[in-house]
Scaffold this motif. Structure first.
Motif, PDB file in Angstrom:
ATOM      1  N   UNK B   2       0.858  -1.201   0.000  1.00 27.23           N
ATOM      2  CA  UNK B   2       0.000   0.000   0.000  1.00 27.23           C
ATOM      3  C   UNK B   2       0.887   1.243   0.000  1.00 27.23           C
ATOM      4  N   UNK B   3       0.382   2.249  -0.584  1.00 27.99           N
ATOM      5  CA  UNK B   3       1.161   3.486  -0.736  1.00 27.99           C
ATOM      6  C   UNK B   3       1.602   4.035   0.626  1.00 27.99           C
ATOM      7  N   UNK B   4       2.904   3.955   0.900  1.00 27.04           N
ATOM      8  CA  UNK B   4       3.404   4.422   2.191  1.00 27.04           C
ATOM      9  C   UNK B   4       4.154   5.734   2.055  1.00 27.04           C
ATOM     10  N   UNK B   5       3.822   6.478   0.988  1.00 24.62           N
ATOM     11  CA  UNK B   5       4.503   7.750   0.804  1.00 24.62           C
ATOM     12  C   UNK B   5       3.628   8.695  -0.020  1.00 24.62           C
ATOM     13  N   UNK B   6       3.953   9.933   0.060  1.00 21.54           N
ATOM     14  CA  UNK B   6       3.291  10.972  -0.733  1.00 21.54           C
ATOM     15  C   UNK B   6       4.185  12.191  -0.695  1.00 21.54           C
ATOM     16  N   UNK B   7       4.410  12.813  -1.822  1.00 20.47           N
ATOM     17  CA  UNK B   7       5.362  13.926  -1.861  1.00 20.47           C
ATOM     18  C   UNK B   7       4.813  15.185  -1.202  1.00 20.47           C
ATOM     19  N   UNK B   8       5.672  15.794  -0.414  1.00 20.13           N
ATOM     20  CA  UNK B   8       5.393  17.084   0.192  1.00 20.13           C
ATOM     21  C   UNK B   8       6.142  18.121  -0.646  1.00 20.13           C
ATOM     22  N   UNK B   9       5.418  19.032  -1.198  1.00 17.41           N
ATOM     23  CA  UNK B   9       6.038  19.980  -2.130  1.00 17.41           C
ATOM     24  C   UNK B   9       7.016  20.950  -1.474  1.00 17.41           C
ATOM     25  N   UNK B  10       6.989  21.001  -0.161  1.00 17.52           N
ATOM     26  CA  UNK B  10       7.875  21.938   0.527  1.00 17.52           C
ATOM     27  C   UNK B  10       9.271  21.368   0.784  1.00 17.52           C
ATOM     28  N   UNK B  11       9.435  20.055   0.486  1.00 15.02           N
ATOM     29  CA  UNK B  11      10.729  19.439   0.744  1.00 15.02           C
ATOM     30  C   UNK B  11      11.220  18.742  -0.512  1.00 15.02           C
TER      31      UNK B  11
END
Lengths: 88, 88
Positions: B2-11
């Motif tokens: 299962x998707x264990x990540x998602x991009x944070x645009x601030x980093x």
DNA sequence: TAAGATTTGTTCGTATGTATA
DNA sequence: ATATACATACGAACAAATCTT
């Protein structure tokens, strides 16, 4: 074979090589059911990297124009079968 | 998985990807002595560039968590060896 | 049976060029 | 100017399948 290609610097190598190989298959230069030249030979003829040849082959496989058998070679599928993706 | 990540645009992407891979190793999702997915697979899974994956791998190697053998793959080192830089 | 050559598949390393912030 | 991030493209090494000697 007389040189039927020449690189255009404004476009990618793999794209241009794809067009050349596709053309050779469509025109029967690589006849139906026969083997296309090996990766090594194509690499030498076009002066490109192995992975570049493989990238082009990958597309032609997905389009069902060729079929690969590991350890034997890559073969031209008959036109009737084009468009039918050949798994690998 | 299962998707264990998602991009944070601030980093930065490489920083966030580093945290995901490190977490997967620490949690044993990539078990000790087994191979982590190849560059191509990770590149596809995360939708990032090859060099970005390599940048993350470089750090994990320097920390002694993984070890690469050219032509074979990249492998998880046992926890006892973490911290011992593995040359490459 | 064994060894070598050929061919495709897979994997990592490196470099260049481009675009963006 | 520097750091980030992408695509393209080169090389090298290892693996597996096939065929020949």
């Amino acid at each position: 074979m007389s040189q039927d290609w020449e690189w255009d610097q404004d476009r990618t190598i793999w794209e241009q090589m794809y067009e050349v190989l596709r053309s050779r298959i469509e025109q029967g230069i690589y006849p139906s059911r026969s083997a296309v030249p090996s990766l090594d030979r194509l690499q030498q003829e076009f002066g490109v990297a192995r992975v570049t040849v493989q990238k082009v082959m990958r597309i032609l496989k997905d389009e069902g124009m060729i079929k690969t058998i590991v350890g034997k070679g890559t073969f031209v599928r008959p036109p009737e079968e084009w468009g039918q993706s050949s798994d690998r």
